[in-house]
Design a protein around this motif. Structure first.
Motif, PDB file in Angstrom:
ATOM      1  N   GLN A 122      80.736 -38.182 -31.903  1.00  0.00           N
ATOM      2  CA  GLN A 122      81.418 -37.232 -31.028  1.00  0.00           C
ATOM      3  C   GLN A 122      82.628 -37.880 -30.364  1.00  0.00           C
ATOM      4  OE1 GLN A 122      80.838 -33.959 -30.618  1.00  0.00           O
ATOM      5  NE2 GLN A 122      82.594 -33.869 -29.230  1.00  0.00           N
ATOM      6  N   ALA A 123      82.463 -39.109 -29.894  1.00  0.00           N
ATOM      7  CA  ALA A 123      83.587 -39.829 -29.294  1.00  0.00           C
ATOM      8  C   ALA A 123      84.715 -39.997 -30.308  1.00  0.00           C
ATOM      9  CB  ALA A 123      83.125 -41.189 -28.782  1.00  0.00           C
ATOM     10  N   GLY A 124      84.357 -40.358 -31.541  1.00  0.00           N
ATOM     11  CA  GLY A 124      85.359 -40.533 -32.577  1.00  0.00           C
ATOM     12  C   GLY A 124      86.107 -39.241 -32.882  1.00  0.00           C
ATOM     13  N   GLN A 125      85.394 -38.125 -32.893  1.00  0.00           N
ATOM     14  CA  GLN A 125      86.038 -36.837 -33.151  1.00  0.00           C
ATOM     15  C   GLN A 125      87.022 -36.477 -32.043  1.00  0.00           C
ATOM     16  OE1 GLN A 125      82.773 -34.098 -33.680  1.00  0.00           O
ATOM     17  NE2 GLN A 125      82.027 -35.181 -35.504  1.00  0.00           N
ATOM     18  N   LEU A 126      86.636 -36.729 -30.802  1.00  0.00           N
ATOM     19  CA  LEU A 126      87.530 -36.453 -29.680  1.00  0.00           C
ATOM     20  C   LEU A 126      88.794 -37.299 -29.766  1.00  0.00           C
ATOM     21  CD1 LEU A 126      84.861 -36.250 -26.838  1.00  0.00           C
ATOM     22  CD2 LEU A 126      86.303 -34.360 -27.624  1.00  0.00           C
ATOM     23  N   LEU A 127      88.627 -38.563 -30.146  1.00  0.00           N
ATOM     24  CA  LEU A 127      89.785 -39.451 -30.276  1.00  0.00           C
ATOM     25  C   LEU A 127      90.669 -39.054 -31.456  1.00  0.00           C
ATOM     26  CD1 LEU A 127      87.914 -42.732 -29.442  1.00  0.00           C
ATOM     27  CD2 LEU A 127      89.893 -41.849 -28.173  1.00  0.00           C
ATOM     28  N   ALA A 128      90.038 -38.612 -32.538  1.00  0.00           N
ATOM     29  CA  ALA A 128      90.814 -38.171 -33.696  1.00  0.00           C
ATOM     30  C   ALA A 128      91.670 -36.953 -33.331  1.00  0.00           C
ATOM     31  CB  ALA A 128      89.886 -37.838 -34.858  1.00  0.00           C
ATOM     32  N   GLN A 129      91.118 -36.063 -32.522  1.00  0.00           N
ATOM     33  CA  GLN A 129      91.886 -34.902 -32.061  1.00  0.00           C
ATOM     34  C   GLN A 129      93.075 -35.352 -31.210  1.00  0.00           C
ATOM     35  OE1 GLN A 129      89.123 -32.334 -30.009  1.00  0.00           O
ATOM     36  NE2 GLN A 129      87.837 -32.074 -31.814  1.00  0.00           N
ATOM     37  N   GLN A 130      92.831 -36.311 -30.347  1.00  0.00           N
ATOM     38  CA  GLN A 130      93.909 -36.817 -29.494  1.00  0.00           C
ATOM     39  C   GLN A 130      94.999 -37.478 -30.329  1.00  0.00           C
ATOM     40  OE1 GLN A 130      92.493 -39.298 -26.296  1.00  0.00           O
ATOM     41  NE2 GLN A 130      94.537 -39.988 -25.738  1.00  0.00           N
ATOM     42  N   LEU A 131      94.593 -38.250 -31.329  1.00  0.00           N
ATOM     43  CA  LEU A 131      95.560 -38.948 -32.174  1.00  0.00           C
ATOM     44  C   LEU A 131      96.296 -37.984 -33.101  1.00  0.00           C
ATOM     45  CD1 LEU A 131      93.379 -42.062 -32.886  1.00  0.00           C
ATOM     46  CD2 LEU A 131      95.634 -42.105 -31.800  1.00  0.00           C
ATOM     47  N   GLY A 132      95.694 -36.822 -33.361  1.00  0.00           N
ATOM     48  CA  GLY A 132      96.381 -35.810 -34.144  1.00  0.00           C
ATOM     49  C   GLY A 132      97.602 -35.268 -33.431  1.00  0.00           C
ATOM     50  N   VAL A 133      97.570 -35.349 -32.108  1.00  0.00           N
ATOM     51  CA  VAL A 133      98.701 -34.904 -31.294  1.00  0.00           C
ATOM     52  C   VAL A 133      99.655 -36.054 -31.005  1.00  0.00           C
ATOM     53  CG1 VAL A 133      99.371 -33.882 -29.075  1.00  0.00           C
ATOM     54  CG2 VAL A 133      97.303 -33.084 -30.251  1.00  0.00           C
ATOM     55  N   GLU A 134      99.081 -37.240 -30.788  1.00  0.00           N
ATOM     56  CA  GLU A 134      99.867 -38.415 -30.398  1.00  0.00           C
ATOM     57  C   GLU A 134      99.405 -39.606 -31.235  1.00  0.00           C
ATOM     58  OE1 GLU A 134     101.130 -40.773 -26.267  1.00  0.00           O
ATOM     59  OE2 GLU A 134      99.472 -39.337 -26.265  1.00  0.00           O
ATOM     60  N   SER A 135      99.933 -39.721 -32.425  1.00  0.00           N
ATOM     61  CA  SER A 135      99.416 -40.684 -33.407  1.00  0.00           C
ATOM     62  C   SER A 135      99.643 -42.134 -33.008  1.00  0.00           C
ATOM     63  CB  SER A 135     100.061 -40.429 -34.772  1.00  0.00           C
ATOM     64  OG  SER A 135     101.475 -40.572 -34.699  1.00  0.00           O
ATOM     65  N   ASN A 136     100.609 -42.401 -32.143  1.00  0.00           N
ATOM     66  CA  ASN A 136     100.912 -43.777 -31.743  1.00  0.00           C
ATOM     67  C   ASN A 136     100.320 -44.145 -30.391  1.00  0.00           C
ATOM     68  OD1 ASN A 136     102.339 -44.421 -34.073  1.00  0.00           O
ATOM     69  ND2 ASN A 136     104.274 -43.674 -33.243  1.00  0.00           N
ATOM     70  N   ASN A 137      99.249 -43.497 -30.014  1.00  0.00           N
ATOM     71  CA  ASN A 137      98.577 -43.807 -28.754  1.00  0.00           C
ATOM     72  C   ASN A 137      97.698 -45.039 -28.974  1.00  0.00           C
ATOM     73  OD1 ASN A 137      96.691 -43.904 -26.573  1.00  0.00           O
ATOM     74  ND2 ASN A 137      97.106 -41.753 -26.129  1.00  0.00           N
ATOM     75  N   ALA A 138      98.181 -46.194 -28.572  1.00  0.00           N
ATOM     76  CA  ALA A 138      97.476 -47.450 -28.842  1.00  0.00           C
ATOM     77  C   ALA A 138      96.115 -47.502 -28.156  1.00  0.00           C
ATOM     78  CB  ALA A 138      98.332 -48.628 -28.386  1.00  0.00           C
ATOM     79  N   GLN A 139      96.020 -46.968 -26.925  1.00  0.00           N
ATOM     80  CA  GLN A 139      94.749 -47.002 -26.212  1.00  0.00           C
ATOM     81  C   GLN A 139      93.693 -46.176 -26.941  1.00  0.00           C
ATOM     82  OE1 GLN A 139      97.709 -46.357 -24.682  1.00  0.00           O
ATOM     83  NE2 GLN A 139      97.966 -48.255 -23.536  1.00  0.00           N
ATOM     84  N   ALA A 140      94.093 -45.000 -27.430  1.00  0.00           N
ATOM     85  CA  ALA A 140      93.161 -44.157 -28.167  1.00  0.00           C
ATOM     86  C   ALA A 140      92.746 -44.826 -29.479  1.00  0.00           C
ATOM     87  CB  ALA A 140      93.777 -42.788 -28.437  1.00  0.00           C
ATOM     88  N   LEU A 141      93.686 -45.480 -30.154  1.00  0.00           N
ATOM     89  CA  LEU A 141      93.349 -46.197 -31.389  1.00  0.00           C
ATOM     90  C   LEU A 141      92.358 -47.323 -31.125  1.00  0.00           C
ATOM     91  CD1 LEU A 141      96.846 -46.404 -33.115  1.00  0.00           C
ATOM     92  CD2 LEU A 141      94.764 -45.466 -34.163  1.00  0.00           C
ATOM     93  N   GLY A 142      92.533 -48.022 -30.007  1.00  0.00           N
ATOM     94  CA  GLY A 142      91.601 -49.094 -29.667  1.00  0.00           C
ATOM     95  C   GLY A 142      90.207 -48.570 -29.420  1.00  0.00           C
TER      96      GLY A 142
END
Length: 214
Positions: A147-167
């Motif tokens: 679930q956490a990974g899915q939420l982060l994937a959604q966030q990165l779909g909007v902002e692909s270069n978000n380093a904190q979300a990638l970490g």
């Protein structure tokens, strides 16, 4: 290996209680940012002396106690904050106190409450997953990491270069034993922000979880 749980020190927006206490709170946050924790504690103590019903003061004081390993004191402060103003961040911080006290059932309960109040926070789901792992509830832990990974994937779909979300995504992928994906995510994150020490630490966690101890 569990990732270090997250404690949140809250800045305070201007409210109907604007006044002298806010100066101490902001100074405490500055000291916290500089790693001068004892001095930060003194400022947050002044906040709750001036404004005894200030939940942010109790929360921030509890966060400092947790960082210094005074977990029982942290529990007391976060419980006071919750009685004044129940919020997802406060329940998550309480869960972290319990986690480090190895009171994993209480940690899971607090993290679950945080999720109920703010279901879109990936960190709450990941922390609940860590608590479930310690309780031997592996399937439920996996669900939370997913679930956490899915939420982060959604966030990165909007902002692909978000380093904190990638970490944070890399941590979840490592916990799900997706080694190649985890390493790719953390390497992308560090490439974006090579001087970010939080990402350096997360990289260490990813490599440890994926068996690359060197």
């Amino acid at each position: 290996i569990a990732d270090a749980q997250t404690i949140v020190i809250l800045p305070v927006a201007r409210t109907q209680f604007d006044g002298y206490w806010e100066n101490y709170n902001r100074l405490g946050i500055c000291y916290y940012s500089f790693g001068r924790y004892q001095e930060a504690i003194e400022q947050f103590r002044r906040v709750i002396m001036i404004q005894p019903d200030n939940h942010d003061g109790y929360n921030n004081l509890g966060g400092l106690y947790c960082l210094l390993g005074h977990y029982e004191d942290a529990v007391a402060m976060h419980q006071k904050a919750i009685r004044i103003h129940p919020a997802g961040t406060l329940y998550s911080n309480l869960g972290t106190d319990y986690f480090y006290l190895e009171r994993y059932a209480e940690a899971a309960e607090a993290y679950a409450q945080a999720i109920e109040l703010k279901p879109g926070n990936d960190i709450y789901h990941r922390n609940l997953g860590d608590a479930y792992l310690r309780l031997g509830r592996d399937d439920e832990a996996k669900e939370q990491f997913e679930q956490a990974g899915q939420l982060l994937a959604q966030q990165l779909g909007v902002e692909s270069n978000n380093a904190q979300a990638l970490g944070r995504l890399a941590i979840c992928q490592a916990k799900l034993e997706n080694r190649a994906e985890a390493v790719n995510s953390i390497e992308q994150a560090i490439a974006l922000e090579p001087r970010n020490t939080t990402l350096m630490y997360q990289g260490t966690v990813v490599y440890a979880l994926t068996g690359d101890t060197a």
